[in-house]
Design a protein around this motif. Structure first.
Motif, PDB file in Angstrom:
ATOM      1  N   ALA A  35       0.816  -1.212   0.000  1.00  0.00           N
ATOM      2  CA  ALA A  35       0.000   0.000   0.000  1.00  0.00           C
ATOM      3  C   ALA A  35       0.852   1.267   0.000  1.00  0.00           C
ATOM      4  CB  ALA A  35      -0.935  -0.002   1.216  1.00  0.00           C
ATOM      5  N   LEU A  36       2.054   1.209   0.584  1.00  0.00           N
ATOM      6  CA  LEU A  36       2.926   2.382   0.587  1.00  0.00           C
ATOM      7  C   LEU A  36       3.427   2.694  -0.825  1.00  0.00           C
ATOM      8  CD1 LEU A  36       5.034   1.705   3.808  1.00  0.00           C
ATOM      9  CD2 LEU A  36       3.138   3.311   3.537  1.00  0.00           C
ATOM     10  N   CYS A  37       3.816   1.668  -1.567  1.00  0.00           N
ATOM     11  CA  CYS A  37       4.237   1.876  -2.961  1.00  0.00           C
ATOM     12  C   CYS A  37       3.070   2.381  -3.796  1.00  0.00           C
ATOM     13  CB  CYS A  37       4.774   0.581  -3.549  1.00  0.00           C
ATOM     14  SG  CYS A  37       6.363   0.043  -2.877  1.00  0.00           S
ATOM     15  N   ARG A  38       1.895   1.842  -3.547  1.00  0.00           N
ATOM     16  CA  ARG A  38       0.702   2.281  -4.277  1.00  0.00           C
ATOM     17  C   ARG A  38       0.424   3.759  -4.023  1.00  0.00           C
ATOM     18  NH1 ARG A  38      -5.210   0.569  -2.253  1.00  0.00           N
ATOM     19  NH2 ARG A  38      -4.370   1.783  -0.525  1.00  0.00           N
ATOM     20  N   ARG A  39       0.502   4.164  -2.756  1.00  0.00           N
ATOM     21  CA  ARG A  39       0.233   5.567  -2.420  1.00  0.00           C
ATOM     22  C   ARG A  39       1.232   6.492  -3.098  1.00  0.00           C
ATOM     23  NH1 ARG A  39       0.534   7.285   3.787  1.00  0.00           N
ATOM     24  NH2 ARG A  39       2.775   6.979   3.359  1.00  0.00           N
ATOM     25  N   ALA A  49     -18.906  10.981 -14.197  1.00  0.00           N
ATOM     26  CA  ALA A  49     -19.849  11.973 -14.711  1.00  0.00           C
ATOM     27  C   ALA A  49     -19.358  13.398 -14.493  1.00  0.00           C
ATOM     28  CB  ALA A  49     -21.203  11.780 -14.041  1.00  0.00           C
ATOM     29  N   SER A  50     -18.547  13.623 -13.455  1.00  0.00           N
ATOM     30  CA  SER A  50     -18.085  14.986 -13.168  1.00  0.00           C
ATOM     31  C   SER A  50     -16.566  15.125 -13.192  1.00  0.00           C
ATOM     32  CB  SER A  50     -18.603  15.420 -11.785  1.00  0.00           C
ATOM     33  OG  SER A  50     -18.168  14.518 -10.781  1.00  0.00           O
ATOM     34  N   ALA A  51     -15.849  14.065 -13.555  1.00  0.00           N
ATOM     35  CA  ALA A  51     -14.389  14.114 -13.547  1.00  0.00           C
ATOM     36  C   ALA A  51     -13.865  15.088 -14.591  1.00  0.00           C
ATOM     37  CB  ALA A  51     -13.808  12.723 -13.795  1.00  0.00           C
ATOM     38  N   GLN A  52     -12.887  15.919 -14.208  1.00  0.00           N
ATOM     39  CA  GLN A  52     -12.287  16.893 -15.115  1.00  0.00           C
ATOM     40  C   GLN A  52     -10.984  16.386 -15.740  1.00  0.00           C
ATOM     41  OE1 GLN A  52     -13.975  19.825 -15.786  1.00  0.00           O
ATOM     42  NE2 GLN A  52     -15.518  18.724 -14.569  1.00  0.00           N
ATOM     43  N   GLY A  53     -10.523  15.263 -15.292  1.00  0.00           N
ATOM     44  CA  GLY A  53      -9.291  14.668 -15.796  1.00  0.00           C
ATOM     45  C   GLY A  53      -9.356  13.167 -15.623  1.00  0.00           C
ATOM     46  N   PRO A  54      -8.237  12.479 -15.790  1.00  0.00           N
ATOM     47  CA  PRO A  54      -8.246  11.026 -15.630  1.00  0.00           C
ATOM     48  C   PRO A  54      -8.544  10.616 -14.196  1.00  0.00           C
ATOM     49  CG  PRO A  54      -6.002  11.847 -15.812  1.00  0.00           C
ATOM     50  CD  PRO A  54      -6.897  13.005 -16.114  1.00  0.00           C
ATOM     51  N   ILE A  55      -9.074   9.428 -14.045  1.00  0.00           N
ATOM     52  CA  ILE A  55      -9.304   8.843 -12.726  1.00  0.00           C
ATOM     53  C   ILE A  55      -8.208   7.815 -12.485  1.00  0.00           C
ATOM     54  CG2 ILE A  55     -10.868   7.522 -11.267  1.00  0.00           C
ATOM     55  CD1 ILE A  55     -13.186   8.689 -12.812  1.00  0.00           C
ATOM     56  N   ILE A  56      -7.448   8.025 -11.423  1.00  0.00           N
ATOM     57  CA  ILE A  56      -6.346   7.135 -11.059  1.00  0.00           C
ATOM     58  C   ILE A  56      -6.861   6.175  -9.995  1.00  0.00           C
ATOM     59  CG2 ILE A  56      -4.020   7.015 -10.102  1.00  0.00           C
ATOM     60  CD1 ILE A  56      -3.740   9.999 -11.086  1.00  0.00           C
ATOM     61  N   ILE A  57      -6.840   4.898 -10.286  1.00  0.00           N
ATOM     62  CA  ILE A  57      -7.427   3.887  -9.409  1.00  0.00           C
ATOM     63  C   ILE A  57      -6.308   3.109  -8.727  1.00  0.00           C
ATOM     64  CG2 ILE A  57      -8.929   1.881  -9.283  1.00  0.00           C
ATOM     65  CD1 ILE A  57     -10.202   2.861 -11.922  1.00  0.00           C
ATOM     66  N   GLY A  58      -6.197   3.263  -7.414  1.00  0.00           N
ATOM     67  CA  GLY A  58      -5.259   2.480  -6.626  1.00  0.00           C
ATOM     68  C   GLY A  58      -5.959   1.240  -6.112  1.00  0.00           C
ATOM     69  N   LEU A  59      -5.690   0.105  -6.734  1.00  0.00           N
ATOM     70  CA  LEU A  59      -6.381  -1.133  -6.379  1.00  0.00           C
ATOM     71  C   LEU A  59      -5.943  -1.641  -5.009  1.00  0.00           C
ATOM     72  CD1 LEU A  59      -6.125  -3.046  -9.781  1.00  0.00           C
ATOM     73  CD2 LEU A  59      -8.140  -1.882  -8.839  1.00  0.00           C
ATOM     74  N   PRO A  60      -6.772  -2.448  -4.358  1.00  0.00           N
ATOM     75  CA  PRO A  60      -6.336  -3.079  -3.117  1.00  0.00           C
ATOM     76  C   PRO A  60      -5.084  -3.920  -3.367  1.00  0.00           C
ATOM     77  CG  PRO A  60      -8.697  -3.369  -3.424  1.00  0.00           C
ATOM     78  CD  PRO A  60      -8.163  -2.810  -4.707  1.00  0.00           C
ATOM     79  N   PRO A  61      -4.149  -3.951  -2.433  1.00  0.00           N
ATOM     80  CA  PRO A  61      -2.968  -4.796  -2.607  1.00  0.00           C
ATOM     81  C   PRO A  61      -3.364  -6.225  -2.971  1.00  0.00           C
ATOM     82  CG  PRO A  61      -2.670  -3.382  -0.713  1.00  0.00           C
ATOM     83  CD  PRO A  61      -4.085  -3.165  -1.185  1.00  0.00           C
ATOM     84  N   GLY A  78       0.447 -11.628   4.690  1.00  0.00           N
ATOM     85  CA  GLY A  78      -0.228 -10.414   5.128  1.00  0.00           C
ATOM     86  C   GLY A  78      -0.596  -9.437   4.033  1.00  0.00           C
ATOM     87  N   PHE A  79      -0.621  -9.891   2.780  1.00  0.00           N
ATOM     88  CA  PHE A  79      -0.934  -8.975   1.684  1.00  0.00           C
ATOM     89  C   PHE A  79      -2.419  -8.930   1.345  1.00  0.00           C
ATOM     90  CE2 PHE A  79       3.584 -10.016   0.657  1.00  0.00           C
ATOM     91  CZ  PHE A  79       4.087  -8.748   0.863  1.00  0.00           C
ATOM     92  N   THR A  80      -3.186  -9.892   1.821  1.00  0.00           N
ATOM     93  CA  THR A  80      -4.611  -9.931   1.538  1.00  0.00           C
ATOM     94  C   THR A  80      -5.341 -10.531   2.734  1.00  0.00           C
ATOM     95  OG1 THR A  80      -6.337 -10.812   0.057  1.00  0.00           O
ATOM     96  CG2 THR A  80      -4.397 -12.167   0.392  1.00  0.00           C
ATOM     97  N   PRO A  81      -6.590 -10.101   2.980  1.00  0.00           N
ATOM     98  CA  PRO A  81      -7.372 -10.710   4.057  1.00  0.00           C
ATOM     99  C   PRO A  81      -8.122 -11.958   3.626  1.00  0.00           C
ATOM    100  CG  PRO A  81      -8.584  -8.882   3.130  1.00  0.00           C
ATOM    101  CD  PRO A  81      -7.273  -8.925   2.402  1.00  0.00           C
ATOM    102  N   VAL A  82      -7.997 -12.336   2.360  1.00  0.00           N
ATOM    103  CA  VAL A  82      -8.723 -13.485   1.826  1.00  0.00           C
ATOM    104  C   VAL A  82      -7.929 -14.751   2.139  1.00  0.00           C
ATOM    105  CG1 VAL A  82      -9.758 -14.526  -0.222  1.00  0.00           C
ATOM    106  CG2 VAL A  82      -9.661 -12.027   0.006  1.00  0.00           C
TER     107      VAL A  82
END
Length: 339
Positions: free
Chosen positions: A11-15, A81-93, A140-144
């Protein structure tokens, strides 16, 4: 509407990656999506001014694909619908970018283009992740709990799918310069197709290229079936020094079947993927098949010797006498002929 999908183990690298991307794309929205224990999904949305949304949802079935399909996709559809630029999606680890891209393509009500699929990682941790024998849950990378993939399996899948590798080095984690250089060399072997971009660190390409890479990729093709017993004996030696071993096998105990082989770090497994596109018919002359039946193996590792790799495989091929005898061989891998 343009979407940028960021996957990661950390998650730190993702952020860090999402922050850098937002700085490069004025007007963008950043959506952090997280799956926690007991099906809890947390979704946070930011723009350049700060937090925009925060929402928690409990899913009855808290799987990775459900979290993406039931929570992330509707949120992106609404935000678009209201985004003015790209949407950056940080997926769950540990959520594959391919899963998210497929769900977005199917579930959005308005046209959207995934302009980039990015894997964010710290290069000095790459080898450790590949050789980690534990599952994603155990590490510890996923709760599944029933996710049996290893960190290496996840990363190899992402490196194959992503068009960009964004190398990150979170300030909270002390850097290992030697490990970072090895990781950059290994990245060049495992994802030669991907663009490599720096996050907040500078990728010193001249320094990384100054010393010869310790890693090499060897590709070998064999046009005779492999003796299953001899191949089993050498498989450990073949895989011992390989970060990655992949390809397909033509094994004499199941000659009509294409056997996929995948080795990532400490794990190696074989899978019967069904009949060859053209059923092989070994000839007395050279044991060759008229169709695509063959063994093709690619190995990436440190200090691999191509000549020794080829010799080990050549010793596994059926001899002329074995081909002429046509004996039914034992099946130590329990490979079942395709029905």
């Amino acid at each position: 509407m343009h979407l940028i999908v960021v996957s990661s183990l950390d998650a730190l690298c993702r952020r860090e990656a999402c922050g850098d991307l937002a700085a490069e794309h004025p007007g963008s929205l950043v959506v952090f999506h997280d799956l926690l224990e007991n099906g809890l999904v947390i979704r946070r949305v930011f723009d350049a001014a700060g937090p925009v949304e925060y929402e928690e949802t409990i899913l009855e079935h808290g799987g990775l694909s459900c979290a993406v399909r039931l929570d992330l996709v509707p949120a992106i559809d609404r935000l678009a619908a209201s985004a003015q630029g790209p949407i950056i999606i940080g997926l769950p680890p540990a959520v594959p970018a391919s899963v998210a891209v497929t769900a977005l393509n199917r579930g959005l009500s308005r046209p959207a283009t995934v302009s980039s699929a990015i894997i964010a990682l710290a290069p000095d941790a790459l080898e450790d992740h590949i050789w980690d024998p534990h599952t994603l849950f155990e590490s510890g990378f996923t709760p599944v709990a029933d996710d049996e993939r290893t960190p290496g399996e996840f990363l190899l899948g992402e490196l194959a799918f992503a068009d960009t590798v964004l190398v990150a080095e979170p300030d909270i984690v002390p850097a290992d310069p030697a490990g970072r250089e090895r990781g950059l060399h290994l990245l060049r072997e495992l994802a030669p197709h991907a663009h490599r971009a720096a996050g907040t660190i500078q990728v010193r390409r001249s320094a990384a290229n100054a010393a010869a890479s310790p890693f090499v990729t060897v590709v070998q093709r064999m046009d005779r079936p492999l003796h299953p017993g001899r191949f089993r004996q050498v498989l450990g030696t073949l895989a011992e020094g390989c970060c990655v071993l992949q390809g397909h096998l033509w094994v004499a105990s199941a000659p009509e079947c294409r056997i996929a082989i995948q080795g990532i770090g400490p794990r190696v497994w074989l899978e019967n993927t069904g009949k060859w596109p053209e059923e092989p018919a070994a000839t007395e002359q050279a044991g060759r098949a008229p169709g695509p039946a063959a063994t093709v193996l690619a190995a990436t590792g440190e200090g691999l010797d191509p000549a020794e790799f080829e010799r080990l495989l050549r010793d596994c091929e059926l001899t002329d006498d074995e081909l002429a005898a046509g004996a039914v061989l034992s099946d130590p891998f329990a490979l079942r002929p395709a029905s």
